[in-house]
Design a protein around this motif. Structure first.
Motif: not given
Lengths: 142, 453
Positions: B20, A135-136, A138-140, A131, B249-251, B11, B253-254, B14
């Motif tokens: 997800f 994506v990491f 953005y999410m973390h 990946q 929040f995390k989803i 991640t 952002r994705a 998910m």
């Protein structure tokens, strides 16, 4: 990065003062366009580096057996991928491995490398996910 | 390592285990420049424009999917509400346009296209009248076209005349698609306070204040929220709220990332992220299961509305922080047929239409994918729609009714649509009449809430 008209005007005035008597319209044009392009280029490079790196994250897990990492890294090196970081954990007979790879110098694109890794995963009977790093991030990361 | 081991695994968990995905990337296309006096020229213009912008939509979405390892369940298109640019046409012409939309959608490889729509909350133009008459024919003669009609708003009040017309349209659509379990009604939404940038089908359209083309994203993720709630066990409300917020929040952002990247590939502006939690009929991808994990015995138990309100509020708070462009419906969806837990609750007799209505007051989007007996009178359907509109108008929120009077079916029977539409148990509707009330016609005036200036 875009340079506003005001900034260009300021640069032109500065060039005129600097050049003094030697100033001709052609010379000023040359000086100004040179400095505009150098201003324009530098931050833009930095910006794109920052926004979308060529880094991808490889996650692999499954039943542990000798030679899994060897096989994965061999395939990566054949594609000229640069391994920037690697971390692994073993729990009983299972392993989890995470790698950060830089593919910006690879002649292959993301899709090709992903296809190769799918082949390796099938051979070794493990899971391999590739990946993009974003994506990491953005999410973390806020 | 710049990321913790656990973050990366979270991640992966998910996307691989907890269902997800990005529910939809919806390409909005304006059709306002496609009008011509000649219907054939108009049709060609509509077709050309959808093909021009949409032909790579599925391809781009798939590329982004594989780069980020997050699947995008649906790739869809929304167009300008058809009744607006093509107001001069008649009923037959509108049906022709629906067929062109269907054809273009098929050729670019998408399953649904939204925008066979009209906005008539305050009244109808002649074109809009013709358009509404065409809906049952358009929906029964096409597969991919979805329709929506806005009949009320906080600013305009509730157009009872339009509601009465739409009730007849719903019954007629049910009858015309009776061989497929009245599936036409699953593609038809009656709205109050409709958002113009909603990416979710069937109510999606490309609003009149939108740019030429834009890309909107709808996220999903009930499975992820469910697992997070299960993990904290019997923690207090504050911890519960905190957990939901962090997960959402995390989803979100994705979702923002995926939307931006698909828009970038198209070379068009990115519109909004719709942060709605949207269930699917897949096991473990259910809003009802979240409510049960929060502590109610089943959906319909006292406390359900409060639990849903809390869930919905947490979704919004987290979503607002995660994205600078939240829009669309942005709440939690509680469709009956598309959610295993909701289906179960109805089948067990725990969830009634009335409780469902109360729940719609605290979340998006309304009575969604609700099957009712095929012999329900039009005036009763009108009463149900009017009630939902009242909730929307008074609370200044979007509400909608996507109700399916399943032709020839009675309470307790089940209609199975398969795929994302799921299966719908036919719910009981009170037999008390609303005929005299809705029969008055006209428009319920806008509430005091409309006077905000």
């Amino acid at each position: 990065m875009k340079i506003s008209e005001d900034e260009i005007r300021r640069l032109t005035l500065e060039a005129i003062t600097e050049l003094g008597d030697k100033a001709t319209p052609d010379l000023i044009k040359k000086v100004v366009s040179k400095s505009v392009s150098s201003i324009g280029m530098l931050p833009e490079d930095k910006l794109s580096d920052n926004l979308s790196s060529g880094r991808i994250i490889l996650t692999s897990f499954g039943l542990n057996s000798p030679g899994i990492i060897a096989q994965i890294t061999k395939t990566l090196s054949e594609s000229k991928c640069d391994i920037r970081d690697l971390s692994q954990k073993i729990m009983d007979e299972f392993y989890t491995m995470i790698m950060i790879i830089d593919i910006s110098n690879s002649p292959k694109d993301f899709k090709d490398i992903q296809n190769e890794m799918n082949r390796v995963a099938e051979e070794l009977k493990v899971k391999i996910f590739l990946q993009h790093e974003d994506v990491f991030r953005y999410m973390h990361r806020i | 390592m710049p990321y913790e081991f656990d973050e990366i695994l979270e991640t992966i968990k998910m996307t691989e285990i907890e269902h997800f995905d990005i529910r939809t990337v919806t390409l909005g296309i304006s059709l306002r420049d496609c009008v011509d006096r000649n219907i054939d020229v108009t049709k060609q213009k509509v077709y050309d424009k959808i093909m021009r912008f949409g032909k790579n939509h599925v391809k781009y979405a798939k590329e982004v999917e594989s780069t980020y390892g997050i699947s995008i369940a649906n790739k869809r298109v929304a167009v300008t509400p058809i009744s607006i640019p093509f107001d001069m046409f008649g009923m037959e012409d509108f049906i022709e346009i629906a067929k062109v939309l269907d054809k273009a959608a098929g050729e670019i490889g998408i399953d649904f296209l939204g925008g066979y729509s009209a906005l008539v909350q305050k009244g109808m133009s002649n074109g809009e009248l013709e358009f509404i008459k065409s809906i049952p024919f358009a929906l029964s003669q096409t597969k991919r076209v979805c329709s929506s009609v806005n009949v009320a708003s906080t600013k305009a009040g509730i157009n009872i005349d339009a509601i009465n017309m739409m009730s007849d349209v719903i019954l007629s659509t049910a009858e015309k698609t009776k061989n497929e379990g009245s599936i036409g009604c699953a593609k038809l939404v009656v709205y109050c306070n409709v958002p113009e940038d909603n990416p979710f089908i069937a109510g999606a359209f490309h609003g009149i204040s939108e740019p030429e083309v834009t890309l909107n994203v709808g996220i999903s993720g009930p499975g992820v929220v469910l697992e997070a709630i299960k993990e904290i066990g019997s923690a207090d409300m504050r911890t519960l709220a905190e957990t939901i917020k962090k997960t959402v929040f995390k989803i979100t952002r994705a979702g923002e990332l995926i939307g931006n990247k698909v828009a970038e590939k198209h070379g068009i502006p990115f519109g909004i992220v719709d942060i709605s939690l949207a269930p699917t009929p897949a096991e473990g991808d259910s809003i009802a299961d979240i409510l049960i994990a929060m502590g109610v015995e089943d959906v319909g138990a006292p406390g359900t509305t409060a639990a849903l309100a809390m869930l919905n509020d947490c979704v919004k708070k987290a979503g607002l922080m995660a994205s600078s462009s939240v829009g669309g419906l942005s709440g939690a969806f509680i469709p009956v047929s598309e959610d295993q837990g909701m289906i179960r609750a109805v089948e067990r007799g725990n969830l009634s239409l009335e409780k469902l209505e109360a729940m719609t007051a605290v979340c998006s989007v309304g009575l969604d994918m609700v099957a009712i007996p095929g012999d329900t009178p039009a005036s009763t359907i009108a009463g149900i729609i009017a009630d939902e509109c009242a909730i929307g108008v008074i609370n200044d929120k979007a509400t909608a009714v996507r109700i399916i009077p399943v032709y020839g079916k009675k309470v307790g029977e089940v209609v199975d649509y398969g795929g994302l539409l799921g299966k719908a148990p036919v719910m009981m509707v009170r037999e008390l009449s609303s005929k005299l009330f809705v029969g008055r016609g006209g428009r319920i005036p806008a509430p005091t809430r409309s006077l905000t200036n």
